[in-house]
Design a protein around this motif. Sequence first.
Motif, PDB file in Angstrom:
ATOM      1  N   THR A  42     -17.852   5.323  -1.968  1.00 22.44           N
ATOM      2  CA  THR A  42     -18.139   4.868  -0.604  1.00 22.44           C
ATOM      3  C   THR A  42     -17.455   3.516  -0.376  1.00 22.44           C
ATOM      4  O   THR A  42     -16.831   3.298   0.671  1.00 22.44           O
ATOM      5  CB  THR A  42     -19.654   4.722  -0.380  1.00 22.44           C
ATOM      6  N   ARG A  43     -17.553   2.637  -1.355  1.00 19.94           N
ATOM      7  CA  ARG A  43     -16.876   1.328  -1.300  1.00 19.94           C
ATOM      8  C   ARG A  43     -15.378   1.510  -1.069  1.00 19.94           C
ATOM      9  O   ARG A  43     -14.808   0.941  -0.141  1.00 19.94           O
ATOM     10  CB  ARG A  43     -17.122   0.573  -2.617  1.00 19.94           C
ATOM     11  N   LYS A  44     -14.767   2.326  -1.928  1.00 17.32           N
ATOM     12  CA  LYS A  44     -13.324   2.574  -1.849  1.00 17.32           C
ATOM     13  C   LYS A  44     -12.948   3.148  -0.481  1.00 17.32           C
ATOM     14  O   LYS A  44     -11.976   2.720   0.143  1.00 17.32           O
ATOM     15  CB  LYS A  44     -12.948   3.560  -2.964  1.00 17.32           C
ATOM     16  N   SER A  45     -13.744   4.107  -0.009  1.00 22.63           N
ATOM     17  CA  SER A  45     -13.451   4.753   1.277  1.00 22.63           C
ATOM     18  C   SER A  45     -13.559   3.747   2.419  1.00 22.63           C
ATOM     19  O   SER A  45     -12.719   3.722   3.321  1.00 22.63           O
ATOM     20  CB  SER A  45     -14.402   5.928   1.508  1.00 22.63           C
ATOM     21  N   LEU A  46     -14.604   2.924   2.359  1.00 24.89           N
ATOM     22  CA  LEU A  46     -14.803   1.936   3.423  1.00 24.89           C
ATOM     23  C   LEU A  46     -13.651   0.922   3.452  1.00 24.89           C
ATOM     24  O   LEU A  46     -13.181   0.543   4.529  1.00 24.89           O
ATOM     25  CB  LEU A  46     -16.144   1.214   3.245  1.00 24.89           C
ATOM     26  N   LEU A  47     -13.173   0.530   2.274  1.00 24.94           N
ATOM     27  CA  LEU A  47     -12.080  -0.446   2.227  1.00 24.94           C
ATOM     28  C   LEU A  47     -10.784   0.162   2.778  1.00 24.94           C
ATOM     29  O   LEU A  47      -9.907  -0.560   3.249  1.00 24.94           O
ATOM     30  CB  LEU A  47     -11.870  -0.976   0.805  1.00 24.94           C
ATOM     31  N   GLU A  48     -10.661   1.486   2.735  1.00 27.26           N
ATOM     32  CA  GLU A  48      -9.501   2.152   3.340  1.00 27.26           C
ATOM     33  C   GLU A  48      -9.688   2.326   4.850  1.00 27.26           C
ATOM     34  O   GLU A  48      -8.750   2.224   5.630  1.00 27.26           O
ATOM     35  CB  GLU A  48      -9.280   3.538   2.698  1.00 27.26           C
ATOM     36  N   LEU A  49     -10.932   2.608   5.236  1.00 27.58           N
ATOM     37  CA  LEU A  49     -11.224   2.881   6.648  1.00 27.58           C
ATOM     38  C   LEU A  49     -11.247   1.604   7.504  1.00 27.58           C
ATOM     39  O   LEU A  49     -10.763   1.602   8.646  1.00 27.58           O
ATOM     40  CB  LEU A  49     -12.592   3.597   6.733  1.00 27.58           C
ATOM     41  N   ALA A  50     -11.823   0.534   6.942  1.00 22.16           N
ATOM     42  CA  ALA A  50     -12.087  -0.677   7.729  1.00 22.16           C
ATOM     43  C   ALA A  50     -10.850  -1.261   8.420  1.00 22.16           C
ATOM     44  O   ALA A  50     -10.945  -1.679   9.581  1.00 22.16           O
ATOM     45  CB  ALA A  50     -12.778  -1.730   6.852  1.00 22.16           C
ATOM     46  N   PRO A  51      -9.683  -1.311   7.734  1.00 26.68           N
ATOM     47  CA  PRO A  51      -8.498  -1.868   8.424  1.00 26.68           C
ATOM     48  C   PRO A  51      -8.135  -1.109   9.701  1.00 26.68           C
ATOM     49  O   PRO A  51      -7.619  -1.707  10.647  1.00 26.68           O
ATOM     50  CB  PRO A  51      -7.388  -1.735   7.372  1.00 26.68           C
ATOM     51  N   THR A  52      -8.446   0.189   9.764  1.00 22.89           N
ATOM     52  CA  THR A  52      -8.146   0.948  10.989  1.00 22.89           C
ATOM     53  C   THR A  52      -9.107   0.576  12.115  1.00 22.89           C
ATOM     54  O   THR A  52      -8.895   0.945  13.269  1.00 22.89           O
ATOM     55  CB  THR A  52      -8.223   2.477  10.753  1.00 22.89           C
ATOM     56  N   LEU A  53     -10.185  -0.152  11.768  1.00 22.77           N
ATOM     57  CA  LEU A  53     -11.153  -0.591  12.776  1.00 22.77           C
ATOM     58  C   LEU A  53     -11.003  -2.089  13.063  1.00 22.77           C
ATOM     59  O   LEU A  53     -11.898  -2.716  13.635  1.00 22.77           O
ATOM     60  CB  LEU A  53     -12.579  -0.298  12.286  1.00 22.77           C
ATOM     61  N   GLY A  54      -9.897  -2.655  12.591  1.00 24.46           N
ATOM     62  CA  GLY A  54      -9.619  -4.059  12.892  1.00 24.46           C
ATOM     63  C   GLY A  54     -10.188  -5.047  11.883  1.00 24.46           C
ATOM     64  O   GLY A  54     -10.236  -6.255  12.160  1.00 24.46           O
ATOM     65  N   PHE A  55     -10.617  -4.575  10.717  1.00 25.09           N
ATOM     66  CA  PHE A  55     -11.146  -5.478   9.690  1.00 25.09           C
ATOM     67  C   PHE A  55     -10.064  -5.821   8.668  1.00 25.09           C
ATOM     68  O   PHE A  55      -9.163  -5.019   8.415  1.00 25.09           O
ATOM     69  CB  PHE A  55     -12.319  -4.826   8.949  1.00 25.09           C
ATOM     70  N   PHE A  77      -7.818  10.696   6.642  1.00 26.90           N
ATOM     71  CA  PHE A  77      -7.453  10.326   5.271  1.00 26.90           C
ATOM     72  C   PHE A  77      -7.479  11.526   4.315  1.00 26.90           C
ATOM     73  O   PHE A  77      -7.289  11.363   3.119  1.00 26.90           O
ATOM     74  CB  PHE A  77      -8.411   9.260   4.732  1.00 26.90           C
ATOM     75  N   ASN A  78      -7.800  12.711   4.879  1.00 30.72           N
ATOM     76  CA  ASN A  78      -7.879  13.891   4.017  1.00 30.72           C
ATOM     77  C   ASN A  78      -8.977  13.766   2.962  1.00 30.72           C
ATOM     78  O   ASN A  78      -8.744  14.037   1.785  1.00 30.72           O
ATOM     79  CB  ASN A  78      -6.541  14.102   3.308  1.00 30.72           C
ATOM     80  N   TRP A  79     -10.145  13.357   3.370  1.00 32.67           N
ATOM     81  CA  TRP A  79     -11.254  13.119   2.452  1.00 32.67           C
ATOM     82  C   TRP A  79     -12.134  14.350   2.255  1.00 32.67           C
ATOM     83  O   TRP A  79     -12.974  14.384   1.362  1.00 32.67           O
ATOM     84  CB  TRP A  79     -12.125  11.956   2.967  1.00 32.67           C
ATOM     85  N   LEU A  80     -11.985  15.336   3.164  1.00 30.43           N
ATOM     86  CA  LEU A  80     -12.915  16.472   3.134  1.00 30.43           C
ATOM     87  C   LEU A  80     -12.293  17.692   2.463  1.00 30.43           C
ATOM     88  O   LEU A  80     -11.136  17.998   2.703  1.00 30.43           O
ATOM     89  CB  LEU A  80     -13.350  16.832   4.559  1.00 30.43           C
ATOM     90  N   THR A  81     -13.077  18.354   1.632  1.00 34.00           N
ATOM     91  CA  THR A  81     -12.681  19.641   1.081  1.00 34.00           C
ATOM     92  C   THR A  81     -13.536  20.708   1.760  1.00 34.00           C
ATOM     93  O   THR A  81     -14.757  20.720   1.592  1.00 34.00           O
ATOM     94  CB  THR A  81     -12.948  19.691  -0.447  1.00 34.00           C
ATOM     95  N   ILE A  82     -12.893  21.532   2.582  1.00 34.96           N
ATOM     96  CA  ILE A  82     -13.647  22.571   3.304  1.00 34.96           C
ATOM     97  C   ILE A  82     -13.969  23.699   2.324  1.00 34.96           C
ATOM     98  O   ILE A  82     -13.101  24.170   1.591  1.00 34.96           O
ATOM     99  CB  ILE A  82     -12.824  23.113   4.493  1.00 34.96           C
ATOM    100  N   VAL A  83     -15.234  24.085   2.324  1.00 36.00           N
ATOM    101  CA  VAL A  83     -15.674  25.100   1.355  1.00 36.00           C
ATOM    102  C   VAL A  83     -15.939  26.414   2.061  1.00 36.00           C
ATOM    103  O   VAL A  83     -16.640  26.428   3.058  1.00 36.00           O
ATOM    104  CB  VAL A  83     -16.947  24.609   0.651  1.00 36.00           C
TER     105      VAL A  83
END
Length: 331
Positions: A241-254, A325-331
């Motif tokens: 979750t940490r890693k994902s948030l650090l990737e996502l946050a810059p796209t939200l202006g952080f 980010f291609n984070w989901l694996t559809i099952v």
Amino acid sequence: MSRTNPPPFGTAFHNQMPITRFDGKTWQTPSMVPSNKLEMHPAMHVFHYGSSCFEGMKAFRLHDDRIAIFRLDQHVARLQNSARLLNIAVPDFEMTKQMIIDVVRSAREEVPDAPGSLYLRPTLMGIDENIGRAGAPSESALLFVLASPVGDYFTFGSPLKLLIEREHARCAPHMGSAKAGGNYASALSWQIKAKAEYGANQVLFCPNGDVQETGASNFILIDGKTLITKALSSEFLHGITRKSLLELAPTLGFKVEERSVHVDEIKDVIARGGEAILTGTAAVIAPVTAFIDNGQEIEVKNQTQALTLRKAMLDIQSGQSPDAFNWLTIV
Ligand SMILES: *Cc1c(COP(=O)(O)O)cnc(C)c1O
């Protein structure tokens, strides 16, 4: 079982689970078995010498009724890393992935509606039947994947008070990046004491003032539009979750700063109106409401950014926003 109102976290299980054993040379072909019992010899390595580790990830029901597992590859890779650190047989990547997909397919009808999810718990342990192996790894191993329908762990407005522990670490510093039961056991006394003496919900482990993590989640400080969190080290768990948030946050202006954080900096940032969050699969992103340091309570007055980040992450997990980010694996 209700898809909109699952029982309390971790108490209900899908009735089947995939299981496989390693005999020292090869992994068996995994099979599905009832998830309510396991036959084990009392001399097994795991009972005596702590050879066990696990993972925790979630499958979500998307609005179009497809089911998606969040960051499956990352979780499987981390299980392998934990296994290496604990000298347990490293399970095959593709086999483990398939076991997780299989249990999600089996439990498909029980996956709750978002923000609920199907929580997945791959569990790996050493099973040599030999109490003479205190100083030797188990050659044989067992891997199964429990699936548990869960609701939203986070309840808006509930307090999240962190007791700042300035002296002790959560676990042995070279083992922090293993998701191992033993690490949880070693943090438990501090957790119990924090609750009893200070009414704290979690302990933030900061040995010598170095801010690391809580007993089961990562810590991030929010200073204006900057996320600040300790750079990866062997001392703490590398949360996905940490890693994902650090990737996502810059796209939200952080902006993101991965570096050492001292307790004093938390106090400065909070005094200036900053925020703090915990991240982890169960609660996703939870705003800290107060710190307790040297017997003094420091209130965190603002939760705005925390809730923005939480919503952005949940929207991706549940398919409300595109999976950029291609984070989901559809099952
Ligand atoms: C699992 C865990 C986390 C959070 O990791 P996620 O991959 O985000 O779920 C953080 N700290 C500890 C000690 C953990 O066990």
